[in-house]
Design an enzyme around this catalytic site. Structure first.
Site, PDB file in Angstrom:
ATOM      1  CG  HIS A  34      -3.564  -3.320  12.973  1.00 48.45           C
ATOM      2  ND1 HIS A  34      -3.832  -2.631  12.271  1.00 48.45           N
ATOM      3  CD2 HIS A  34      -3.722  -4.534  12.788  1.00 48.45           C
ATOM      4  CE1 HIS A  34      -4.208  -2.960  10.981  1.00 48.45           C
ATOM      5  NE2 HIS A  34      -3.490  -4.163  11.199  1.00 48.45           N
ATOM      6  CE1 TYR A  83      -7.962  -8.202  11.136  1.00 50.27           C
ATOM      7  CE2 TYR A  83      -6.812  -6.492  11.775  1.00 50.27           C
ATOM      8  CZ  TYR A  83      -6.836  -7.529  10.990  1.00 50.27           C
ATOM      9  OH  TYR A  83      -6.466  -7.148   9.958  1.00 50.27           O
ATOM     10  CG  HIS A 138      -6.190   0.892   3.647  1.00 45.79           C
ATOM     11  ND1 HIS A 138      -6.879   0.050   3.384  1.00 45.79           N
ATOM     12  CD2 HIS A 138      -6.249   0.934   5.121  1.00 45.79           C
ATOM     13  CE1 HIS A 138      -5.990  -1.282   3.839  1.00 45.79           C
ATOM     14  NE2 HIS A 138      -6.256  -0.713   4.999  1.00 45.79           N
ATOM     15  CG  PHE A 139      -8.671   4.703   6.722  1.00 45.56           C
ATOM     16  CD1 PHE A 139      -9.593   5.867   7.519  1.00 45.56           C
ATOM     17  CD2 PHE A 139      -7.325   5.477   7.166  1.00 45.56           C
ATOM     18  CE1 PHE A 139      -9.753   7.035   7.954  1.00 45.56           C
ATOM     19  CE2 PHE A 139      -6.786   6.564   7.622  1.00 45.56           C
ATOM     20  CZ  PHE A 139      -7.827   7.230   7.400  1.00 45.56           C
ATOM     21  CG  HIS A 140     -12.744   7.373   4.272  1.00 45.67           C
ATOM     22  ND1 HIS A 140     -11.291   8.032   4.814  1.00 45.67           N
ATOM     23  CD2 HIS A 140     -13.498   7.631   5.175  1.00 45.67           C
ATOM     24  CE1 HIS A 140     -11.753   8.917   5.670  1.00 45.67           C
ATOM     25  NE2 HIS A 140     -12.292   8.802   5.993  1.00 45.67           N
ATOM     26  NE  ARG A 174      -3.474   9.666   7.507  1.00 41.53           N
ATOM     27  CZ  ARG A 174      -3.537   8.752   8.533  1.00 41.53           C
ATOM     28  NH1 ARG A 174      -2.236   8.193   8.418  1.00 41.53           N
ATOM     29  NH2 ARG A 174      -4.436   8.922   9.253  1.00 41.53           N
ATOM     30  NE  ARG A 175      -4.402  12.074  10.928  1.00 41.99           N
ATOM     31  CZ  ARG A 175      -3.743  11.629  11.807  1.00 41.99           C
ATOM     32  NH1 ARG A 175      -2.996  11.464  12.707  1.00 41.99           N
ATOM     33  NH2 ARG A 175      -4.933  10.224  12.809  1.00 41.99           N
TER      34      ARG A 175
END
Lengths: 158, 561
Positions: free
Chosen positions: B233, B237, B384-386, B449-450
């Site tokens: 995580h 950041y 979300h992370f795209h 996903r994946r």
């Protein structure tokens, strides 16, 4: 450090909302028992798991009126048992492990969403109220046949 | 020694990069852009396969492309960019050049990271490491894959040491002064990285390398996942902080404004350092073997990042508004019109910020203790992370490259390139909306996903996903076009843009005259590093001790691909 007045207001509202949010989530978890999937029990060596109880007899077992335990073993690339049938309104206690790599046990359209890890027993309870054919699928990459790994739960009407 | 520009409100003097710094930074940028291009090709192949449009030719496997995509874009593109950007900003703000003695270490770190990348990539391409970029055991890759990753991490430690050396030397030369904002933020970024990457290094070096070499039979699965996400995580950041540096330090100069406070941005970075590491369990909310209490505690710590995020939103908008009003803007929103919308150096990171609002909201949903149950390991996560990594971080990095490359190559960012850069951002944003928003929706409908293309035996719920998969593919193709355009622009700026003797300056904002001196405590690192370690211990000591002292039986390796 001088924090401007508007920023103090902005942060105050933000932090207040955050505390309220965490309080509600925590209350739901610890007072209403709404925790995410977990399970602190452990198994024997993963490759021997199908030789000792309870995973030597995977399958559905009735433990009360409308209440069942589903003992499930994941492997590349399937579930044992592959298919089970329960009546509508059945409360099912899932009890799952893996005999090889990490898998998932996920039923789209429900809150059944479990990580299944070798050596560990993952537990979750779900009540199937609506009749139908429920797809069980693996949602953690487990190898070249990952997207073929599936099962079914048939929920029959009254 | 004169006071720094950040403290006095003067603009920095005209700056020219030392030849040796120039080569060092460009070498990092080169690897970063190459990884971007190859990672994008892998992404394109995946997204069209998943929708069932093509079957991958020549024995290429969906999961192999997914591994390559993740490793190259999440680990390589980002890490090389970040150190290139930090070196460039440090040389600019810390007396004009990097400390001579530190350059040797920067090159050794660069060599290790590049060699590690090549080693890991070679194993992925030869199908020896189809384990995805999270490499969860007991899936077992060839030892070379893990050794490659370990070299990448250890190389990045040397690079981090270079940042620390430059910061410390400057402090020694400028006793009693607050460090320039860029250097301060760069230092927090590498402290965060050093602390967090320690855990993945332990996982890879202590657990996985001996196991993949066959020295030990079994691996502790729960421990490996915990170590990975303790790092994992904070990794996001580590990507985000350099984007924040751009927003806090570069943008005020680009829009002709000033940084409105010298203290609050520092406090923001410290809070991000504290609340980005002891939070990995929110990636493991559905895992067995972790008591609910510890999961909830880490959810609480996770949500604390809301505070520095709100501070950033306030600071950025305040800077925009003040810049607009200084240029004579009237009324409540008149300042919006004064912003340089046609400048790619502003427009592109602005779109990154807009997308971050949606991405951040999705993140709150995912980290919510109960709601995660509905979205865990579905396409919601990928959507979300795209938005957050690929768009917020990626677009900000692209924007930095649009001006960094010409500065370092002594060339001009021409109006034509500027316009193409804006077009690139527009194509990207449309493609990302199509792809990521649809991923969120179809994830809520249950699509995992994946996963390679599958009809799951023709189940009806899977049929309901199919129209969405087509939209995702269209979005993915637009994103690929946008990356090709970006890479073309980078190459153009590198080799073809008109030469100049006076390249532009690395834009460093100055702090408003009204801002007060930052309190000294903000630069007392023993306090902040100590707090970061203490929070990690509080969040992890008990569950980790349980995993070590009372472990589940270990798992044997398997290579099911």
């Amino acid at each position: 450090m001088d924090i401007p007045r508007y920023e103090r207001l902005w942060l105050g509202i933000g932090i207040g909302t955050l505390i309220l949010f965490l309080f509600i989530t925590g209350f739901m978890g610890f007072s209403m028992g709404l925790h995410p999937t977990d399970g602190m029990k452990k198994t024997v060596e993963p490759e021997k798991v199908t030789q000792s109880p309870p995973f030597d007899h995977p399958g559905l077992r009735r433990i009360g009126p409308d209440e069942y335990v589903l003992t499930s073993v994941s492997y590349v690339f399937g579930y044992d048992p592959m298919e089970v049938t329960v009546p509508a309104g059945a409360k099912v206690h899932f009890r799952a492990t893996s005999r090889d790599v990490v898998h998932g046990l996920y039923i789209p359209g429900t809150t059944v969403n479990m990580m299944v890890e070798p050596g560990h027993i993952t537990e979750q309870t779900f009540t199937f109220n609506k009749p139908g054919e429920y797809l069980v699928l693996c949602h953690e990459y487990c190898g070249s046949g990952h997207h073929l790994m599936q099962g079914r739960i048939f929920v029959t009407g009254e | 020694m004169a006071k720094t520009a950040n403290e006095t409100g003067e603009t920095l003097a005209k700056h020219r990069y030392d030849e040796r710094d120039r080569r060092l930074i460009l070498a990092h940028v080169g690897v970063s852009v190459t990884a971007l291009l190859i990672g994008a090709v892998a992404g394109l192949l995946q997204v069209v396969e998943r929708a069932g449009w093509i079957r991958l030719p020549g024995g290429i496997n969906y999961y192999q492309m997914l591994t390559l995509h993740g490793v190259l874009l999440a680990l390589v593109f980002t890490t090389f960019f970040i150190f290139g950007y930090l070196y460039a900003g440090l040389a600019r703000t810390l007396d004009g050049a990097l400390v001579s003695a530190s350059r040797k270490w920067a090159w050794i770190g660069y060599g290790m990271m590049t060699f590690g990348t090549l080693l890991a990539a070679a194993h992925i391409l030869t199908h020896e490491a189809t384990v995805l970029y999270t490499f969860y055991p007991p899936l077992q890759a060839a030892p070379g894959f893990y050794i490659g990753l370990a070299l990448l991490v250890v190389g990045s430690w040397l690079a981090s040491a270079v940042v620390i050396i430059n910061y410390m030397q400057w402090r020694r030369r400028n006793k009693g002064e607050s460090s320039p904002l860029f250097a301060y933020m760069g230092l927090v970024t590498v402290i965060l990285w050093l602390h967090a990457s320690l855990y993945v290094a332990i996982e890879v070096v202590v657990q996985l390398i001996p196991w993949s070499l066959g020295w030990v039979d079994r691996v502790n699965v729960a421990l490996s996942r915990t170590l990975f996400w303790w790092f994992g995580h904070a990794l996001v950041y580590f990507w985000l902080l350099p984007a924040y540096i751009y927003w806090y330090v570069n943008i005020p100069q680009i829009i002709g404004g000033k940084i409105f406070s010298s203290s609050l941005p520092r406090l923001t970075f410290l809070l991000l350092l504290l609340f980005s590491i002891p939070v990995g369990f929110h990636h493991q909310l559905s895992d067995p073997g972790i008591e609910s209490f510890w999961k909830f505690l880490q959810v609480t710590l996770t949500m604390a990042v809301v505070v520095p995020t709100l501070m950033t939103a306030f600071a950025i908008l305040a800077t925009f508004e003040m810049a607009g009003r200084d240029k004579g803007a009237k009324g409540l929103f008149g300042w919006v019109k004064k912003l340089p919308w046609k400048d790619v150096r502003f427009f592109t990171p602005f779109m990154a910020m807009v997308i971050f609002i949606a991405g951040g909201a999705g993140g709150v949903i995912m980290a919510s203790y109960q709601l995660n149950q509905l979205v865990h390991n579905t396409w919601f996560i990928t959507g979300h992370f795209h938005m957050t990594l690929a768009s917020t971080v990626g677009l900000t990095y692209f924007a930095a490259l649009y001006w960094m490359i010409p500065i370092l190559r002594h060339r001009k960012l021409t109006p034509g390139i500027n316009r193409l850069g804006i077009i690139q951002t527009v194509i990207w944003t449309i493609g990302m909306l199509l792809m990521s928003v649809t991923m969120h929706v179809v994830g809520l409908m249950g699509a995992p996903r994946r996963s390679s293309f599958s009809t799951y035996g023709g189940h009806e719920i899977v049929s309901s996903w199919m129209p969405y998969l087509q939209l995702i593919s269209v979005g993915g193709i637009l994103l690929f076009v946008a990356i090709l355009l970006a890479v073309y622009l980078f190459i153009h700026l590198w080799f073809l843009a008109p030469k100049t003797d006076r390249p532009a300056d690395f834009p460093i904002g100055v702090v408003s005259e009204k801002a007060s001196q930052p309190p000294r405590i903000l630069e007392r690192w023993s306090v902040w590093v100590g707090l970061s370690v203490v929070l990690s211990i509080i969040a992890y000591a008990v569950p980790l001790a349980d995993m070590l002292l009372n472990p589940a039986p270990g798992a044997l390796p398997l290579r099911p691909w």
